[in-house]
Design an enzyme around this catalytic site. Structure first.
Site, PDB file in Angstrom:
ATOM      1  N   ARG A 186     -12.145  14.412   6.581  1.00 50.34           N
ATOM      2  CA  ARG A 186     -12.173  13.752   7.883  1.00 50.34           C
ATOM      3  C   ARG A 186     -10.773  13.700   8.474  1.00 50.34           C
ATOM      4  O   ARG A 186      -9.824  13.293   7.810  1.00 50.34           O
ATOM      5  CB  ARG A 186     -12.741  12.337   7.766  1.00 50.34           C
ATOM      6  CG  ARG A 186     -14.187  12.329   7.275  1.00 50.34           C
ATOM      7  CD  ARG A 186     -14.787  10.948   7.236  1.00 50.34           C
ATOM      8  NE  ARG A 186     -16.110  10.987   6.626  1.00 50.34           N
ATOM      9  CZ  ARG A 186     -16.874   9.913   6.410  1.00 50.34           C
ATOM     10  NH1 ARG A 186     -16.442   8.716   6.761  1.00 50.34           N
ATOM     11  NH2 ARG A 186     -18.057  10.042   5.844  1.00 50.34           N
TER      12      ARG A 186
ATOM     13  N   ARG B  60      -8.037   5.102   3.372  1.00 51.28           N
ATOM     14  CA  ARG B  60      -8.415   6.042   4.437  1.00 51.28           C
ATOM     15  C   ARG B  60      -7.610   7.325   4.286  1.00 51.28           C
ATOM     16  O   ARG B  60      -6.465   7.411   4.724  1.00 51.28           O
ATOM     17  CB  ARG B  60      -8.167   5.407   5.809  1.00 51.28           C
ATOM     18  CG  ARG B  60      -8.886   6.100   6.969  1.00 51.28           C
ATOM     19  CD  ARG B  60      -8.600   5.402   8.276  1.00 51.28           C
ATOM     20  NE  ARG B  60      -9.041   4.022   8.277  1.00 51.28           N
ATOM     21  CZ  ARG B  60     -10.288   3.631   8.553  1.00 51.28           C
ATOM     22  NH1 ARG B  60     -11.190   4.522   8.862  1.00 51.28           N
ATOM     23  NH2 ARG B  60     -10.607   2.348   8.529  1.00 51.28           N
TER      24      ARG B  60
ATOM     25  N   GLU C 268     -15.146  -2.249   3.319  1.00 52.75           N
ATOM     26  CA  GLU C 268     -16.333  -1.386   3.235  1.00 52.75           C
ATOM     27  C   GLU C 268     -16.206  -0.372   2.102  1.00 52.75           C
ATOM     28  O   GLU C 268     -15.172   0.288   1.962  1.00 52.75           O
ATOM     29  CB  GLU C 268     -16.541  -0.652   4.557  1.00 52.75           C
ATOM     30  CG  GLU C 268     -17.719   0.313   4.533  1.00 52.75           C
ATOM     31  CD  GLU C 268     -17.614   1.399   5.590  1.00 52.75           C
ATOM     32  OE1 GLU C 268     -18.229   2.461   5.393  1.00 52.75           O
ATOM     33  OE2 GLU C 268     -16.905   1.195   6.597  1.00 52.75           O
TER      34      GLU C 268
ATOM     35  N   SER D 233     -21.890   2.502   3.462  1.00 55.22           N
ATOM     36  CA  SER D 233     -22.590   2.248   4.716  1.00 55.22           C
ATOM     37  C   SER D 233     -23.958   2.915   4.617  1.00 55.22           C
ATOM     38  O   SER D 233     -24.047   4.129   4.419  1.00 55.22           O
ATOM     39  CB  SER D 233     -21.795   2.833   5.892  1.00 55.22           C
ATOM     40  OG  SER D 233     -22.317   2.410   7.127  1.00 55.22           O
TER      41      SER D 233
ATOM     42  N   ARG E 278     -12.754   4.686  -3.059  1.00 55.48           N
ATOM     43  CA  ARG E 278     -12.714   3.240  -2.819  1.00 55.48           C
ATOM     44  C   ARG E 278     -13.216   2.461  -4.033  1.00 55.48           C
ATOM     45  O   ARG E 278     -12.775   1.337  -4.277  1.00 55.48           O
ATOM     46  CB  ARG E 278     -13.508   2.890  -1.565  1.00 55.48           C
ATOM     47  CG  ARG E 278     -12.852   3.410  -0.299  1.00 55.48           C
ATOM     48  CD  ARG E 278     -13.386   2.765   0.960  1.00 55.48           C
ATOM     49  NE  ARG E 278     -12.713   3.288   2.150  1.00 55.48           N
ATOM     50  CZ  ARG E 278     -12.866   2.816   3.381  1.00 55.48           C
ATOM     51  NH1 ARG E 278     -13.681   1.779   3.575  1.00 55.48           N
ATOM     52  NH2 ARG E 278     -12.230   3.343   4.398  1.00 55.48           N
TER      53      ARG E 278
END
Length: 575
Positions: A385, A400, A472, A475, A539
């Protein structure tokens, strides 16, 4: 005025009346689009939210109810409270049983669509697109009628030509034949011109539809951003592991990158030197722990939760990303491969942002049998990403990065089981955190935070002691038929016989009388797709490093991961 009435603004009443009116309309034709986080406190609590209203049962009765209940008084309107509650939920018009949007649905339900776009805090351009689609759909209907009239004239005049030529005759007959031919040719040219306009409208509408997000589930609360998400549940005690691991009152939990550095397994400088910002290299026991996490997740989902493991391509074409709706809206967040290097069957090629894309597209353009559903898939892949919209945010550590590993869960099902499968998939992601004994909470995303393709979404947020907050880690989204419409993914419902038998096998048992009955073959309908992380591996690694660190710099290996670490129980710091 009866006691059940309450005051509301003229705008709200007009909204409701317009909605009831537009739902009762039906246009002659439609377009189909086939190809194409720091969390904080102050959330609403699920137990305090109002229950969702029941789906609409009658548009015409609702219109009568709205008109009867609304009376003007001093610039405001009094509306029956029960009627208002039936129509409105969380400040927007309830979607009821309306599926994802095509042009007809937009045109027939424009006030509803606009209210959902406003609830999502969408741009003015998005709302203008919805209005344009409705306008073009109406124009298309008029053009189709004009084309059909032209084709009718051509057919009539062609018949006249044939009749006159069979009858023969003199000069008058020849003149009549030429006149009829001219009228037929003119009508044909007119029909061809209209077809060209229809094709142009079709292309415009498909482009505009691709930019409209999914309608929201009635359970989605209204809110601007992630600070207004709704806490559904919490699991674990954030003090349990610190107590077990001997944290003292003066011990300050380290960031995961500092913990990993102490273990001799963190190398960000060299990774950045060769790849740029937001890349990290792991080594030694830290890299082994990351591999153990991903392997454990795969084993859990395939052996206990019924998922089929799939190894998928990491490069996909534009149409695949359009199918899952990353394109066209989020192209700046993707890594694109140059056309000189590679194309996917002539299409632009991209690195996958998530395994959701190839997993769901495995069945693009296909018609499944209802008996095959639900399909449940799991894949471990690296994800890529560009994070174009997050400049300056979360620049430290693994929160991130441009490249990370993720175990992705995908389900393909039907409308009847969609909600249950969504809850099931979310529960499977929760099991991963509970097995690792990591405290977490489950939140329902509000209208301003929910993803573009999702109608309903849960985030799982894991506790990070270094910053004292939940972040988070998964999701889990139910997209309904939103993605399936874009990738033409359908299933054929099981056949029903005239006497109620649900399958062919059952039909064979009902007797000889029914041999004469032949049930119509059900038409294919759109599938529902559900996806979620089970879990994001990077994560999870950082959560384990932070929650299982000890004051001496060592890290205790969670019990369920020890078989994947060769029995190692503690990762010792490097001297």
């Amino acid at each position: 005025m009866p006691n059940t009435a309450r005051r509301t603004t003229m705008a709200a009443a007009c909204y409701a009346a317009a909605f009831a009116t537009t739902l009762s309309r039906r246009t002659a034709s439609s377009f189909q689009l086939h190809n194409i986080p720091v969390r904080s406190s102050g959330r609403l609590v699920a137990a305090n939210t109002r229950a969702s209203p029941a789906p609409f049962s009658s548009c015409s009765s609702m219109a009568r109810m709205t008109v009867a209940a609304a009376t003007e008084a001093e610039g405001e309107v009094e509306v029956d409270a029960a009627a208002a509650q039936t129509m409105m939920v969380h400040g927007r018009i309830s979607r009821g049983n309306l599926p994802s949007l095509d042009a007809r649905a937009v045109a027939d339900n424009l006030p509803l669509v606009i209210s959902h776009l406003k609830s999502r805090r969408s741009s003015d351009d998005a709302m203008a697109s919805a209005e344009k689609i409705a306008s073009l759909n109406n124009e298309r209907v008029s053009l189709i009628q004009a084309r059909d009239r032209a084709l009718s004239v051509r057919k009539e005049q062609s018949a006249v030509v044939g009749k006159l030529m069979r009858e023969g005759g003199g000069d008058d007959s020849k003149d009549a034949v030429e006149e009829a031919k001219a009228l037929s040719a003119k009508a044909a040219d007119e029909a061809d011109g209209i077809e060209t306009k229809l094709d142009e409208i079709q292309g415009t509408v498909e482009t505009l539809l691709a930019g409209l997000p999914n309608l929201l589930d009635d359970r989605v609360p209204d809110g601007d951003d992630d600070t207004q998400n709704e806490v559904v549940s919490e699991w674990g005690d954030v003090e349990a592991l610190p107590t077990e691991l001997g944290w003292t009152d003066d011990f300050e939990a380290k960031w995961h990158d500092d913990v990993a550095s102490g273990l001799g397994g963190w190398n960000s400088e060299n990774a950045v030197a060769m790849s740029g910002a937001r890349f990290v290299a792991l080594s030694g026991q830290v890299a082994r722990l990351e591999r153990a996490i991903s392997t454990y997740f795969l084993d859990l989902h395939t052996t206990q939760n019924g998922y089929t493991e799939v190894s998928v391509p990491l490069v996909v074409g534009r149409s695949a990303l359009e199918g899952t709706s990353q394109l066209p809206k989020f192209e700046e967040d993707l890594f694109r491969i140059t056309a000189e290097s590679h194309t996917c069957n002539g299409q632009d090629a991209f690195l996958i942002p998530t395994a959701e894309v190839p997993l769901t597209n495995l069945y693009a353009g296909q018609i499944l049998e209802e008996s095959e559903l639900p399909l449940s898939f799991v894949a471990l892949t690296p994800c890529f990403r560009a994070e174009a919209g997050s400049y300056g945010r979360d620049t430290r550590g693994l929160i991130r990065t441009h490249q990370f590993h993720k175990v992705e869960l995908v389900k393909i099902t039907n409308a009847d089981t969609s909600d249950n499968e969504h809850e099931s998939l979310t529960r499977h992601a929760e099991q991963c955190l509970e097995a690792l004994k990591l405290p977490y909470r489950k939140v329902r995303l509000c209208s301003g935070d929910v993803g573009f393709s999702a109608r309903h979404c849960y985030d799982l947020e894991v506790w990070l002691p270094s910053t004292g907050e939940y972040r988070e880690i998964s999701s889990c989204s139910n997209t309904g038929d939103f993605q399936a419409r874009r990738m033409a993914l359908r299933y054929r419902p099981e056949e029903k016989t005239g006497d109620g038998a649900a399958t062919k096998e059952e039909a064979n048992k009902v007797g000889k009388k029914n041999k004469k009955k032949k049930a119509k073959k059900p038409k294919p309908v759109l599938c529902h797709t559900i996806n979620g992380s089970g879990l994001a591996v990077g994560r999870t690694l950082l959560a384990v490093l932070e929650n299982y660190q000890k004051p001496d710099g060592s890290v205790v290996v969670p019990e369920v991961l020890r078989p994947y670490m060769g029995g190692v129980e503690i990762l010792e710091p490097q001297k």
